[in-house]
Scaffold this motif. Sequence first.
Motif, PDB file in Angstrom:
ATOM      1  N   ILE A 101      38.453  40.728  43.404  1.00  0.00           N
ATOM      2  CA  ILE A 101      39.539  39.889  43.573  1.00  0.00           C
ATOM      3  C   ILE A 101      39.029  38.831  44.961  1.00  0.00           C
ATOM      4  O   ILE A 101      39.204  39.238  46.368  1.00  0.00           O
ATOM      5  N   ALA A 102      39.210  37.576  45.483  1.00  0.00           N
ATOM      6  CA  ALA A 102      39.361  36.841  46.075  1.00  0.00           C
ATOM      7  C   ALA A 102      40.532  36.404  46.673  1.00  0.00           C
ATOM      8  O   ALA A 102      41.184  36.199  45.649  1.00  0.00           O
ATOM      9  N   ILE A 103      40.994  35.714  47.593  1.00  0.00           N
ATOM     10  CA  ILE A 103      41.669  35.572  48.182  1.00  0.00           C
ATOM     11  C   ILE A 103      41.596  33.983  48.770  1.00  0.00           C
ATOM     12  O   ILE A 103      41.541  34.000  49.579  1.00  0.00           O
ATOM     13  N   GLU A 104      42.168  33.289  47.675  1.00  0.00           N
ATOM     14  CA  GLU A 104      41.835  31.544  48.184  1.00  0.00           C
ATOM     15  C   GLU A 104      43.025  30.669  47.250  1.00  0.00           C
ATOM     16  O   GLU A 104      42.897  31.474  46.242  1.00  0.00           O
ATOM     17  N   GLN A 105      42.387  29.451  47.616  1.00  0.00           N
ATOM     18  CA  GLN A 105      43.180  28.402  46.632  1.00  0.00           C
ATOM     19  C   GLN A 105      41.235  27.984  45.905  1.00  0.00           C
ATOM     20  O   GLN A 105      40.702  27.517  46.580  1.00  0.00           O
ATOM     21  N   ALA A 106      42.201  27.826  44.006  1.00  0.00           N
ATOM     22  CA  ALA A 106      41.093  27.319  43.792  1.00  0.00           C
ATOM     23  C   ALA A 106      41.499  27.079  42.012  1.00  0.00           C
ATOM     24  O   ALA A 106      42.358  27.511  41.804  1.00  0.00           O
ATOM     25  N   GLU A 107      40.114  26.971  41.258  1.00  0.00           N
ATOM     26  CA  GLU A 107      40.574  26.383  40.189  1.00  0.00           C
ATOM     27  C   GLU A 107      41.046  27.351  39.258  1.00  0.00           C
ATOM     28  O   GLU A 107      40.267  28.584  39.610  1.00  0.00           O
ATOM     29  N   ASN A 108      41.904  27.290  38.649  1.00  0.00           N
ATOM     30  CA  ASN A 108      42.146  28.695  37.567  1.00  0.00           C
ATOM     31  C   ASN A 108      42.271  29.903  38.706  1.00  0.00           C
ATOM     32  O   ASN A 108      42.731  31.268  37.905  1.00  0.00           O
ATOM     33  N   SER A 109      43.204  30.058  39.598  1.00  0.00           N
ATOM     34  CA  SER A 109      43.539  31.513  40.586  1.00  0.00           C
ATOM     35  C   SER A 109      44.213  31.630  40.055  1.00  0.00           C
ATOM     36  O   SER A 109      45.676  30.940  39.306  1.00  0.00           O
ATOM     37  N   SER A 110      44.884  32.967  39.787  1.00  0.00           N
ATOM     38  CA  SER A 110      46.163  33.522  39.088  1.00  0.00           C
ATOM     39  C   SER A 110      47.062  33.950  40.726  1.00  0.00           C
ATOM     40  O   SER A 110      46.858  34.023  42.055  1.00  0.00           O
ATOM     41  N   MET A 111      48.202  33.073  40.619  1.00  0.00           N
ATOM     42  CA  MET A 111      49.439  33.616  41.414  1.00  0.00           C
ATOM     43  C   MET A 111      50.342  34.344  41.748  1.00  0.00           C
ATOM     44  O   MET A 111      49.474  35.586  40.553  1.00  0.00           O
ATOM     45  N   LEU A 112      49.827  35.460  43.337  1.00  0.00           N
ATOM     46  CA  LEU A 112      50.384  36.572  43.593  1.00  0.00           C
ATOM     47  C   LEU A 112      51.215  36.983  42.216  1.00  0.00           C
ATOM     48  O   LEU A 112      50.983  38.232  42.252  1.00  0.00           O
ATOM     49  N   ASN A 113      52.597  36.140  42.965  1.00  0.00           N
ATOM     50  CA  ASN A 113      54.030  36.813  42.396  1.00  0.00           C
ATOM     51  C   ASN A 113      53.336  36.558  40.788  1.00  0.00           C
ATOM     52  O   ASN A 113      54.333  38.231  39.956  1.00  0.00           O
ATOM     53  N   GLU A 114      52.475  36.340  39.934  1.00  0.00           N
ATOM     54  CA  GLU A 114      52.325  36.406  38.117  1.00  0.00           C
ATOM     55  C   GLU A 114      50.889  37.160  38.145  1.00  0.00           C
ATOM     56  O   GLU A 114      50.289  37.722  36.997  1.00  0.00           O
ATOM     57  N   PHE A 115      50.670  38.311  39.198  1.00  0.00           N
ATOM     58  CA  PHE A 115      49.237  38.790  39.082  1.00  0.00           C
ATOM     59  C   PHE A 115      49.672  40.224  39.318  1.00  0.00           C
ATOM     60  O   PHE A 115      50.709  41.356  39.903  1.00  0.00           O
ATOM     61  N   ASN A 116      49.609  40.743  37.373  1.00  0.00           N
ATOM     62  CA  ASN A 116      49.928  42.246  36.980  1.00  0.00           C
ATOM     63  C   ASN A 116      48.361  43.095  37.317  1.00  0.00           C
ATOM     64  O   ASN A 116      47.372  43.294  37.153  1.00  0.00           O
ATOM     65  N   LEU A 117      49.205  44.115  38.318  1.00  0.00           N
ATOM     66  CA  LEU A 117      48.100  45.287  38.345  1.00  0.00           C
ATOM     67  C   LEU A 117      47.459  46.283  37.320  1.00  0.00           C
ATOM     68  O   LEU A 117      48.946  46.344  36.570  1.00  0.00           O
ATOM     69  N   THR A 118      46.773  46.938  37.206  1.00  0.00           N
ATOM     70  CA  THR A 118      46.406  48.132  35.935  1.00  0.00           C
ATOM     71  C   THR A 118      46.478  49.811  37.374  1.00  0.00           C
ATOM     72  O   THR A 118      45.777  49.547  37.618  1.00  0.00           O
ATOM     73  N   ALA A 119      47.062  50.444  36.577  1.00  0.00           N
ATOM     74  CA  ALA A 119      47.247  51.824  37.110  1.00  0.00           C
ATOM     75  C   ALA A 119      46.549  51.960  37.845  1.00  0.00           C
ATOM     76  O   ALA A 119      45.952  53.151  38.960  1.00  0.00           O
ATOM     77  N   ASP A 120      45.241  52.223  36.640  1.00  0.00           N
ATOM     78  CA  ASP A 120      43.780  53.052  37.000  1.00  0.00           C
ATOM     79  C   ASP A 120      42.854  52.094  37.693  1.00  0.00           C
ATOM     80  O   ASP A 120      42.119  52.550  37.699  1.00  0.00           O
ATOM     81  N   LYS A 121      42.951  50.952  38.014  1.00  0.00           N
ATOM     82  CA  LYS A 121      41.423  50.088  38.271  1.00  0.00           C
ATOM     83  C   LYS A 121      41.951  50.409  40.422  1.00  0.00           C
ATOM     84  O   LYS A 121      42.978  50.521  40.139  1.00  0.00           O
ATOM     85  N   LYS A 122      41.214  49.420  40.564  1.00  0.00           N
ATOM     86  CA  LYS A 122      40.593  49.941  41.903  1.00  0.00           C
ATOM     87  C   LYS A 122      40.651  48.254  42.396  1.00  0.00           C
ATOM     88  O   LYS A 122      39.401  47.933  41.952  1.00  0.00           O
ATOM     89  N   TYR A 123      41.084  47.637  43.694  1.00  0.00           N
ATOM     90  CA  TYR A 123      40.538  46.436  43.522  1.00  0.00           C
ATOM     91  C   TYR A 123      40.515  46.222  45.750  1.00  0.00           C
ATOM     92  O   TYR A 123      40.495  46.722  46.304  1.00  0.00           O
ATOM     93  N   ALA A 124      39.070  45.301  45.391  1.00  0.00           N
ATOM     94  CA  ALA A 124      38.513  44.817  46.182  1.00  0.00           C
ATOM     95  C   ALA A 124      38.916  43.567  46.780  1.00  0.00           C
ATOM     96  O   ALA A 124      38.700  42.301  46.051  1.00  0.00           O
ATOM     97  N   LEU A 125      39.240  43.472  47.805  1.00  0.00           N
ATOM     98  CA  LEU A 125      40.300  41.796  47.826  1.00  0.00           C
ATOM     99  C   LEU A 125      39.373  41.652  49.130  1.00  0.00           C
ATOM    100  O   LEU A 125      39.381  41.750  50.346  1.00  0.00           O
ATOM    101  N   ILE A 126      38.742  40.427  49.159  1.00  0.00           N
ATOM    102  CA  ILE A 126      37.920  39.309  49.414  1.00  0.00           C
ATOM    103  C   ILE A 126      39.037  38.676  50.284  1.00  0.00           C
ATOM    104  O   ILE A 126      39.485  36.973  49.774  1.00  0.00           O
ATOM    105  N   PHE A 127      38.757  38.336  51.782  1.00  0.00           N
ATOM    106  CA  PHE A 127      39.683  37.563  52.582  1.00  0.00           C
ATOM    107  C   PHE A 127      38.188  36.594  53.627  1.00  0.00           C
ATOM    108  O   PHE A 127      37.592  37.158  53.791  1.00  0.00           O
ATOM    109  N   GLY A 128      38.703  35.282  53.537  1.00  0.00           N
ATOM    110  CA  GLY A 128      37.796  34.516  53.766  1.00  0.00           C
ATOM    111  C   GLY A 128      37.559  33.795  55.181  1.00  0.00           C
ATOM    112  O   GLY A 128      38.594  34.528  56.038  1.00  0.00           O
TER     113      GLY A 128
END
Length: 178
Positions: A101-128
Motif C-alpha cells: 500500500i502506498a500512502i499517496e495522493q493518487a487517482e482512485n486512492s482510498s481515504m484512510l478513514n474509509e480503508f478497511n483492514l482484514t484481520a488475517d492480512k499483513k500490510y507494507a506501507l510505503i512512504f515516499g
Amino acid sequence: MKKLKLDELNRVSVSEFKSSKKLPVVVVLDNVRSMHNIGSIFRTADGFAVEQVCLCGITAQPPHREIEKTALGATQSINWAYFPDTISAVNTLRAEGYLIIAIEQAENSSMLNEFNLTADKKYALIFGNEVNGVSDDVMEIIDACIEIPQFGTKHSFNIVVSAGIVLWDFFSKMIISK
C-alpha cells in the motif's frame, strides 16, 4: 493531574520488545532524504510496535548520529533492512504475503478513514520522498493506495506526520477496536 515520571511508564526492555507480538505492518521508506525524518519514523514504528522498517535507495541507514537524534534508540528495538531500490523491497514483501500500500495522493486512492483492514492480512506501507512522494515506478506495482484526508490550504503532511497518522489508524483498527 500529575505527569508520570520515566520510571512510572513501565517501559519494556529492548529484548522484551523484540520478542513481543507486533502489529503486522512493515514501513517502507522510498528514497527518504532527511535523516531526522528517518529517525522519527523509527521512533514512531517503535511506539506502534511495527514488525520492520525497510530503508530503500538513498534512505540513510543506522548507525548514524543524525538518525539517532530523533530515533532515541529505536534503531535498536525495531528490525530494519536495507534495499538498493524500493522495487526490490516490494517484491520481497509481496513474496512474504504482504499487501503493498502506498500512502499517496493518487487517482482512485482510498481515504484512510474509509480503508478497511482484514484481520488475517499483513500490510507494507510505503512512504515516499519528501519532495516527490512515492516513486512512479513503485506506484505501478502497488496493491492499493491510501490518502489521508486534508482540509487546509496545504497539499501534504510531513512524512513523519503522515506515518504517525496512518500507523495510529492501523493500530486503532487492528488492536484497539478488536
